[in-house]
Design a protein around this motif. Structure first.
Motif, PDB file in Angstrom:
ATOM      1  N   ALA A  56      46.395  38.275  42.091  1.00  0.00           N
ATOM      2  CA  ALA A  56      46.608  38.106  40.643  1.00  0.00           C
ATOM      3  C   ALA A  56      47.365  36.818  40.314  1.00  0.00           C
ATOM      4  CB  ALA A  56      47.356  39.315  40.080  1.00  0.00           C
ATOM      5  N   MET A  57      47.910  36.147  41.314  1.00  0.00           N
ATOM      6  CA  MET A  57      48.496  34.822  41.090  1.00  0.00           C
ATOM      7  C   MET A  57      47.446  33.722  41.274  1.00  0.00           C
ATOM      8  SD  MET A  57      51.523  35.806  40.407  1.00  0.00           S
ATOM      9  CE  MET A  57      52.364  34.218  40.165  1.00  0.00           C
ATOM     10  N   HIS A 111      52.991  42.907  29.084  1.00  0.00           N
ATOM     11  CA  HIS A 111      53.804  41.928  29.815  1.00  0.00           C
ATOM     12  C   HIS A 111      53.302  40.511  29.552  1.00  0.00           C
ATOM     13  CE1 HIS A 111      55.703  45.257  31.662  1.00  0.00           C
ATOM     14  NE2 HIS A 111      54.728  45.548  32.497  1.00  0.00           N
ATOM     15  N   LEU A 114      47.273  39.076  35.553  1.00  0.00           N
ATOM     16  CA  LEU A 114      48.065  40.050  36.305  1.00  0.00           C
ATOM     17  C   LEU A 114      47.150  41.132  36.824  1.00  0.00           C
ATOM     18  CD1 LEU A 114      48.054  42.243  33.945  1.00  0.00           C
ATOM     19  CD2 LEU A 114      50.362  41.515  33.437  1.00  0.00           C
ATOM     20  N   PRO A 174      49.992  28.468  40.417  1.00  0.00           N
ATOM     21  CA  PRO A 174      49.979  29.934  40.262  1.00  0.00           C
ATOM     22  C   PRO A 174      49.611  30.312  38.826  1.00  0.00           C
ATOM     23  CG  PRO A 174      52.244  29.108  40.367  1.00  0.00           C
ATOM     24  CD  PRO A 174      51.349  27.942  40.664  1.00  0.00           C
ATOM     25  N   VAL A 175      48.811  31.372  38.679  1.00  0.00           N
ATOM     26  CA  VAL A 175      48.463  31.851  37.332  1.00  0.00           C
ATOM     27  C   VAL A 175      49.503  32.884  36.934  1.00  0.00           C
ATOM     28  CG1 VAL A 175      46.683  32.814  35.858  1.00  0.00           C
ATOM     29  CG2 VAL A 175      46.029  31.447  37.864  1.00  0.00           C
ATOM     30  N   LYS A 176      50.365  32.492  36.003  1.00  0.00           N
ATOM     31  CA  LYS A 176      51.501  33.325  35.630  1.00  0.00           C
ATOM     32  C   LYS A 176      51.152  34.264  34.469  1.00  0.00           C
ATOM     33  CE  LYS A 176      54.157  29.587  35.241  1.00  0.00           C
ATOM     34  NZ  LYS A 176      55.381  28.736  35.206  1.00  0.00           N
ATOM     35  N   ARG A 177      52.135  35.028  34.025  1.00  0.00           N
ATOM     36  CA  ARG A 177      51.923  35.920  32.882  1.00  0.00           C
ATOM     37  C   ARG A 177      52.176  35.207  31.561  1.00  0.00           C
ATOM     38  NH1 ARG A 177      54.788  41.576  34.949  1.00  0.00           N
ATOM     39  NH2 ARG A 177      53.325  41.916  36.674  1.00  0.00           N
ATOM     40  N   SER A 178      52.772  34.068  31.641  1.00  0.00           N
ATOM     41  CA  SER A 178      53.289  33.420  30.424  1.00  0.00           C
ATOM     42  C   SER A 178      52.348  32.377  29.839  1.00  0.00           C
ATOM     43  CB  SER A 178      54.627  32.742  30.763  1.00  0.00           C
ATOM     44  OG  SER A 178      54.473  31.864  31.872  1.00  0.00           O
TER      45      SER A 178
END
Lengths: 314, 314
Positions: free
Chosen positions: A80-81, A226, A214, A147-151
């Protein structure tokens, strides 16, 4: 034969004897620490702890299923990252009277789930505990990608999911209800016992330009919450955009439940949810289910479904 | 106030709010996974699981001490490869009625022990469990050096130790005996509660040419047995070469015990034991205590002390 008959070092040798080591493992089990390749000078790391009777039941799941599930939920976090999993290390608390066959099954489950992504169980620790306790840490390699973040979600982008939703929740409800499990329902029960995360879709999403991602572990609404919170946006979902899998639909009918509620709030399938630019061309593995707008929270058009999911202290 | 009052996300926010992030942490807590620098394209990884009433007792050790100890034993494993620790991730099982103050102390203990080596707690997982269960994984950076394994000892080399030996064992014996703890003995009890591993001596040993190394966690004789076995050699120890620390000597007198037995078989001090070329010039932090010869096993000249130590299933 039990774990206690073999003793600590016998158990460790027994486990490591069943574990092949992949290319990323530069030094495997048997030393103070393992050494794992991190080709681009960074390593992705995620950890979880699983407790018997809270995360699994030995009467509902085999050692093999528990091993696959424990590995899957951490490998999925790495995917998921946008990273490719390389290795897993496992801290194990087990009762002395645990049958050795169960431990072998657990080991094989870890091994086989890691093999799905080309990763290895590269190290661990074993100690005595009245309950089976499993601490899993997965490592991964971003291969030069950010990295593919949540933000990273922005208004105007689209929200898409890959993998199964609602299957594990339906399977859990079926097991708890005690109804007879027919062939179609068996798929939902199997999904509860052993998730099948869409690992390859993680790096794929990163390549396709995903700006937030995520893995859905606590329920889609809660987990998208999130992303909404971390990104300072609102996520709007279209309930008609979701395909309800046949086992989920049949289980819902059998139990008089709402299948969409399982899809939207059921955890443990480890689907991936990601946010893409509006003009993205997604392969069929990804299904667009909503969009990002200004605001906050997660809403489902035309439905009164709040942000619900799994709280580990509730 | 307890953990249950705060709920899962409150607990996670509470923990992460107390944790500063160091230079090696490229992405810290709050996403599916953390991203840690691995400057030379490799990462050292070690994991342990600690179980309440087996590895620590809440009536003997504060949350702070448990945090420091849990971090120390993993950071020490990383140092024993010759690497510099960069980050720790922690999977935590805790009862809902755990006082929040205990959790804060635990977090601060992890933070402060990591700070000793410039590492950070970069991620984790929290779940409910009747017992306190702590899964710790430490990462480290070899900075271009080869890892110092257990298998590199060769006949003719010397065996040396750095750090304290027998302190934690003496402290544990004192606590169990219930004798009053005077000022000198307090140091042994403190060593049981909170080890002080000689972290910097790990990379130092690698630079000095150590060909085998490990951290002494289960007792020197047992742990050197791992080097003997992995290297296909015998380790001969000279009992007169060991300095017995004053708290160990005083505790042994108080309890009628053999201080050298604590030094040779006591675990949990996380001293380092390493094997060096015969012509090495060691700084005073290292004490030569024996040599490597052909054969197998570990012998102590003139003493009948077998290979004893901690078996987690005994």
């Amino acid at each position: 034969m039990t774990v206690g008959d073999l003793g600590e070092f016998g158990v460790v040798n027994r486990i490591t004897g069943r574990l092949p080591q992949g290319a990323a493992v530069m030094l495997g089990p048997g030393d103070d620490a393992a050494v794992i390749g991190a080709s681009d000078g960074r390593v992705v790391v995620s950890t979880d702890v699983l407790i018997e009777r809270r995360h699994f039941r030995r009467d509902w799941s085999s050692g093999y299923d528990v091993g696959r599930k424990a590995a899957a939920q951490n490998l999925s976090d790495v995917a998921a990252m946008g990273a490719v999993p390389t290795a897993v290390v496992v801290g194990l608390g087990i009762p002395a009277d645990l049958p050795l066959a169960w431990l072998d099954d657990l080991t094989d489950g870890f091994r086989d789930e890691c093999a799905v992504v080309g990763a290895s169980v590269a190290g661990g620790d074993v100690t005595k505990c009245d309950l089976v306790v499993i601490g899993v840490t997965a490592l991964g390699d971003l291969r030069g990608r950010a990295p593919v973040k949540r933000s990273g979600a922005r208004p105007g982008q689209v929200v898409a999911v890959a993998g199964r939703l609602g299957y594990a929740a339906a399977g859990w409800a079926l097991l708890e209800s005690g109804v007879p499990i027919g062939p179609v329902l068996e798929e939902a029960v199997a999904a509860h016992r052993r998730p099948a995360p869409p690992y390859a879709m993680g790096p794929e999403a990163a390549e396709l330009g995903a700006s937030a991602m995520l893995d859905v572990s606590d329920g889609l609404l809660q987990d998208l919450g999130h992303i909404a919170e971390a990104s300072g946006v609102r996520v709007e979902l279209d309930p008609r955009a979701f395909t309800v899998g046949e086992p989920v639909a049949v289980a819902a009918k059998e139990l008089g439940a709402d299948p969409l509620e399982w899809v939207l709030t059921g955890g443990e399938d480890h689907a991936l949810a990601a946010v893409f630019p509006p003009d993205v061309r997604l392969p069929p593995s990804w299904q667009v289910v909503g969009r990002v707008v200004e605001g906050e929270g997660v809403v489902v058009h035309g439905r009164e479904i709040g942000r619900r999911g799994w709280d580990h202290f509730r």
